[in-house]
Design an enzyme around this catalytic site. Structure first.
Site, PDB file in Angstrom:
ATOM      1  NE  ARG A 167       0.106   1.575   3.406  1.00 28.13           N
ATOM      2  CZ  ARG A 167       1.118   2.528   3.542  1.00 28.13           C
ATOM      3  NH1 ARG A 167       2.253   2.124   3.599  1.00 28.13           N
ATOM      4  NH2 ARG A 167       0.751   3.841   3.828  1.00 28.13           N
ATOM      5  N   GLY A 168       0.121   2.334  -0.157  1.00 33.14           N
ATOM      6  CA  GLY A 168       0.978   3.802  -0.446  1.00 33.14           C
ATOM      7  C   GLY A 168       1.072   3.861  -1.820  1.00 33.14           C
ATOM      8  CB  ALA A 169       0.531   6.971  -3.995  1.00 34.31           C
ATOM      9  NE  ARG A 199      -6.153   0.958  -1.615  1.00 36.51           N
ATOM     10  CZ  ARG A 199      -5.542   1.532  -0.569  1.00 36.51           C
ATOM     11  NH1 ARG A 199      -4.097   1.234  -0.438  1.00 36.51           N
ATOM     12  NH2 ARG A 199      -6.249   2.227   0.240  1.00 36.51           N
ATOM     13  CD  GLN A 255      -3.167   2.914   6.637  1.00 35.03           C
ATOM     14  OE1 GLN A 255      -3.774   3.413   7.715  1.00 35.03           O
ATOM     15  NE2 GLN A 255      -3.855   2.729   5.707  1.00 35.03           N
ATOM     16  CG  ASP A 314      -3.309   8.135  -1.815  1.00 38.87           C
ATOM     17  OD1 ASP A 314      -2.936   8.402  -0.587  1.00 38.87           O
ATOM     18  OD2 ASP A 314      -2.963   6.641  -2.321  1.00 38.87           O
ATOM     19  CG  ASN A 330      -2.371  11.826   2.502  1.00 40.65           C
ATOM     20  OD1 ASN A 330      -2.004  10.610   1.797  1.00 40.65           O
ATOM     21  ND2 ASN A 330      -2.020  11.994   3.837  1.00 40.65           N
ATOM     22  CE  LYS A 331      -5.508   5.895   4.251  1.00 37.59           C
ATOM     23  NZ  LYS A 331      -6.298   4.943   3.744  1.00 37.59           N
TER      24      LYS A 331
HETATM   25  O1  MRU Z   1      -4.457   3.480   2.121  1.00 39.16           O
HETATM   26  P1  MRU Z   1      -3.056   3.641   2.207  1.00 39.16           P
HETATM   27  O2  MRU Z   1      -2.403   2.999   3.223  1.00 39.16           O
HETATM   28  O3  MRU Z   1      -2.536   2.975   0.689  1.00 39.16           O
HETATM   29  O4  MRU Z   1      -3.055   5.262   2.213  1.00 39.16           O
HETATM   30  C1  MRU Z   1      -1.597   5.666   1.934  1.00 39.16           C
HETATM   31  C2  MRU Z   1      -1.735   6.937   2.139  1.00 39.16           C
HETATM   32  O5  MRU Z   1      -2.657   8.055   2.178  1.00 39.16           O
HETATM   33  C3  MRU Z   1      -0.328   7.673   1.964  1.00 39.16           C
HETATM   34  O6  MRU Z   1       0.027   8.843   2.723  1.00 39.16           O
HETATM   35  C4  MRU Z   1      -0.096   8.112   0.461  1.00 39.16           C
HETATM   36  O7  MRU Z   1      -0.330   7.001  -0.334  1.00 39.16           O
HETATM   37  C5  MRU Z   1       1.028   8.803   0.140  1.00 39.16           C
HETATM   38  S1  MRU Z   1       2.550   7.366   0.116  1.00 39.16           S
HETATM   39  C6  MRU Z   1       4.019   8.079  -0.252  1.00 39.16           C
END
Ligand code: MRU
Length: 373
Positions: free
Chosen positions: A67-69, A110, A220, A261, A271-272
């Site tokens: 996970r994470g963009a 996603r 997270q 994201d 973002n999250k």
């Molecule tokens: O749902 P996730 O854990 O994939 O969400 C991640 C985030 O919101 C991060 O802040 C974002 O993807 C940036 S990662 C460098």
């Protein structure tokens, strides 16, 4: 359709209390397969899982093993190669038709992180550009493009970290930085965006403390950001999300740095979930709020953040913690995974090519991402 069942083949699994990890690489190409750190098991267990098919990769992305963009983009790029490898036809048109099907499956995993779509489009384009070669060559190009995306992301995040140092407030004391979710090594090829800026501040001896929002519902921040900081000896304090305003009021926070994201052309940033309220509270307390992200996270096709698709996830993420059910029967749930912070609440967007106010993003809209020098 993305299949849901994934038969996990663990290569290595251990209790994390027993070891310190010096380099964190969430996505690894080894021999003929991808090996992912299973992020759903951290911090209790450090486990690597083998992925050798495109459908398993789609499931790993959807279930947030990876996970994470940027990390999702890298994983999907390898997923495209795995999918190409599964195609048996010798007919080139049919090959590309089936490759588009693999892309469709991976795109469905996603919806919010634009890096996923950016990486899939990039590998598809390089495959098409190599279309005059043999199918074997085209498949090799897919693999080398996935590797290139991964290598470039590492350099990009290191550059983001260094550019971030240029805009962090110059305080007489070392900085106390609050971050949300995990935008660290685990969310990228291995350095991080927001946590990359924090890592660079730590290396430059400018950091006193990271405040990590726990980040409900998937935690997270508590699980992954804290784990990364502990691995590197970076001082970290975990707080529940609803404590951030209080900490800001007590002047415990000098800056907020988060990842993204997807960023729209006007600088609105998804973002999250919880990032938006954090930005408003930071603004109310005159604390600079930074978004750190590679140029591949900017979606110039979208004029404003209102057009960013927001993923909704399973309600069990809200009503269950482990095996404990938190709410009574008869309750309804709403579980958006991201929110959009308006550009006016963001002091600067920190990219690998420099930090700019959100209103000045257009300077990066050249159609292709310039190489780092
Ligand atoms: O749902 P996730 O854990 O994939 O969400 C991640 C985030 O919101 C991060 O802040 C974002 O993807 C940036 S990662 C460098």
């Amino acid at each position: 359709m993305v299949p849901n069942a994934l038969c996990l083949r663990y290569k290595f699994k251990t209790q994390t209390s027993k070891l310190k990890i010096s380099m964190i690489y969430p996505v690894n190409w080894q021999d003929d397969r991808v090996v992912l750190i299973d992020q759903t098991r951290l911090p209790a267990e450090y486990a690597w899982v083998d992925i050798d098919s495109s459908s398993d990769m789609a499931t790993a992305i959807k279930t947030m093993i990876v996970r994470g963009a940027p990390a999702i983009g890298i994983a999907a790029a390898y997923g495209m190669y795995l999918g190409a490898r599964e195609i048996e036809t010798e007919d080139k048109d049919e090959f590309f038709n089936q490759l588009e099907e693999v892309a469709r499956m991976l795109r469905q995993t996603r919806p919010t992180a634009v890096n996923l779509f950016w990486a899939i489009d990039r590998v598809l384009k390089t495959a098409r550009d190599a279309g005059n070669g043999t199918l074997e060559n085209i498949k090799a190009v897919l693999l080398s493009t996935a590797k290139a995306i991964q290598t470039e992301d590492l350099q990009t995040c290191q550059a983001i970290g260094d550019r971030g140092l240029e805009v962090l407030p110059a305080t007489p004391e070392k900085l106390r930085i609050l971050t949300h979710c995990n935008a660290g090594a685990l969310a990228t090829a291995g350095y991080g965006t927001a946590l990359g800026v924090i890592r660079s501040a730590w290396k430059a001896n400018r950091l006193a403390m990271v405040y990590a929002d726990e980040t409900r519902p998937r935690l997270q921040g508590a699980k992954l950001t804290c784990w990364e900081c502990v691995q590197e000896g970076i001082p970290v304090t975990a707080i529940a999300d609803n404590m951030a305003a209080h900490c800001m009021k007590l002047k415990m926070i000098d800056a907020v740095v988060v990842g993204a994201d997807r960023i729209a052309a006007n600088g609105d940033a998804a973002n999250k979930i919880g990032t938006y309220s954090l930005a408003l509270v930071a603004k109310a307390h005159n604390i600079p709020f930074f978004v750190a992200a590679p140029l591949s996270t900017i979606d110039f096709k979208l004029a404003t953040g209102e057009e960013i698709p927001i993923e909704e996830r399973d309600p069990s993420e809200i009503y269950k913690v482990g095996n404990t059910i938190l709410t009574p029967d008869g309750v309804e749930f709403y579980n958006p995974a991201f929110d959009v912070t308006p550009a006016e609440a963001i002091a600067a967007i920190i990219t690998e090519h420099g930090a700019v106010p959100p209103g000045e993003l257009a300077q990066f809209n050249s159609g292709s991402i310039p190489a780092l020098k």
